[in-house]
Write a protein that holds these residues in place. Structure first.
Motif: not given
Ligand code: PLP
Length: 396
Positions: A104, A106, A175, A179, A213, A215-216, A241, A244, A331
């Motif tokens: 992932g 993290s 990111n 998020n 970062d 992931p989305y 990741s 998601k 989100y």
């Protein structure tokens, strides 16, 4: 007791307090998982997994040779699939050998920090951030430096980042899509940022890395376009990741990708292998890696997620809540109608509606909703949001 701990641990624990506090001593900590509640707290599945995910795992769990479940490094079948996707989507010639598969995002971020950041370094991140950046930076003994987002647009504030750079700056965590605001950073600001970082790296005599970062990056609404920082700045580590896009964060799979423009890639390839091993074997499980080419083709229903976003934005706005329309991610940030977001979160909980207080994401006075809640949860929550607002207006 304290003197038995890693000297950085108190700082790590301090950084994690708002988040850990919420998950250990709030109404949510007592009632999570109860039937009938509406759970908007985290990017967790509230419905059964997409069938393609389960099919892929079923297909690849069956051993095909004696080494099927042996110790694994980044498996070629996985890194080739990742490189092919990145070449197609970003248009840069990513090489399979420059992909390190991780458990992932993290693990990927922790591995990059361990590999390139030392105790005398500073790492910049944008606030509001993802919860764990500060703790992760502190575990390395490095100093987190927070730079607020542009409050008007939720984009990066490049001049503020420039002002925060010092000779000790080693990395900047970005990111995008973001998020908790759902903002996609604009190409114009990313291009300007690249100029600033290039000049600062030259001045410092060593590169400042971007840890991107992302992931989305496949959860995009309204036909918006996503641009990766790797398109603009060579010293960028792309972090992804699958947790998601598949909405399966408990099945750990992600990667670090270095673009072909990254200097010293050969050394970094070995460095990530060393870090994965010495850092507790952050390599994903064998079956997740075999399944990667199939999982690349699977996704949750993004138009459905967008419809849930629209429904929540419309209903909350009608009730008098201040909110915005996220461009991407799960989100939605909503202004709490009272100053104390923890108190308001607890008030919503009395109506069986569970949200994350803004303090957990360095945005006090707000609360965060995850649109991964089911349609039924949203139906049930709407009267609760309404009742909580009316109670505030009535001074209850
Ligand atoms: N980065 C951001 C911005 C996230 O929102 C998350 C998960 O919520 C992560 C990293 C961690 O992802 P993973 O579960 O793959 O470790």
């Amino acid at each position: 007791m304290t003197d038995h701990l890693n000297p950085y641990f108190e700082l790590v624990a301090g950084a994690m307090t708002p988040f850990v506090g919420f998950f250990t001593s709030s109404a949510y900590s007592r009632r999570a998982g109860e039937p009938g509640i509406s759970d908007f707290v985290a990017g967790n599945p509230q419905e059964m997994a997409v069938p393609g995910f389960v099919d892929a795992l079923r297909k690849w769990i069956e051993p095909q040779d004696k080494d099927w479940f042996a110790y694994k490094r980044s498996e070629p079948v996985a890194t080739q699939a990742v490189a092919a996707t990145l070449r197609q989507v970003i248009g840069l010639e990513f090489e399979p050998d420059d992909i390190a598969m991780t458990k992932g995002a993290s693990t990927a971020i922790a591995m990059i920090l361990r590999t390139v950041v030392g105790p005398t370094d500073e790492v910049i991140y944008i606030t509001p951030p993802w919860f764990f950046y500060e703790g992760m930076i502190r575990y390395n003994g490095a100093e987190p430096v927070k730079v607020p987002m542009d409050r008007e647009t939720f984009d990066i504030d490049v001049e503020a980042i420039a002002a925060a750079i010092t000779p000790r700056t080693r990395a900047l965590i970005l990111n995008t899509p973001h998020n908790p605001t759902g903002k996609i950073y604009t190409p114009a600001r990313l291009a300007r940022l690249a100029e600033v970082l290039t000049a600062a790296s030259e001045k410092n005599g060593r590169p400042i890395f971007i840890i991107s970062d992302e992931p989305y990056n496949r959860i995009i609404f309204d036909g918006n376009e996503f641009h990766s920082p790797t398109e603009f700045y060579p010293n960028t580590f792309l972090v992804y990741s699958y947790g998601k896009t598949l909405l399966t964060p408990g099945m750990r799979l992600g990667y670090i990708a270095m673009p072909p423009s990254m200097p010293d890639r050969e050394r970094l390839r070995i460095a990530f292998l060393v870090t994965a091993m010495a850092g507790g074997y952050g390599v994903p499980d064998a079956v997740m890696q075999y399944a990667t080419p199939d999982l690349e083709k699977v996704s949750i229903d993004i138009p459905h997620l967008q419809r849930k976003r629209d429904r929540l934005v419309e209903a909350l706005t009608e009730m008098g809540y201040e909110t915005h329309t996220p461009e991407a991610t799960f989100y939605l940030m909503v202004k709490a109608p009272v100053e104390d977001d923890i108190a308001f979160t607890e008030k919503l909980a009395e109506h069986d509606v569970f949200v994350l207080p803004g303090v957990a994401v360095e945005m006090p006075g707000y609360f965060r909703l995850s649109c991964t809640a089911s349609d039924a949860m949203i139906d049930n929550a709407i009267p609760g949001f309404q009742a909580a607002m009316e109670e505030v207006k009535a001074g209850v």
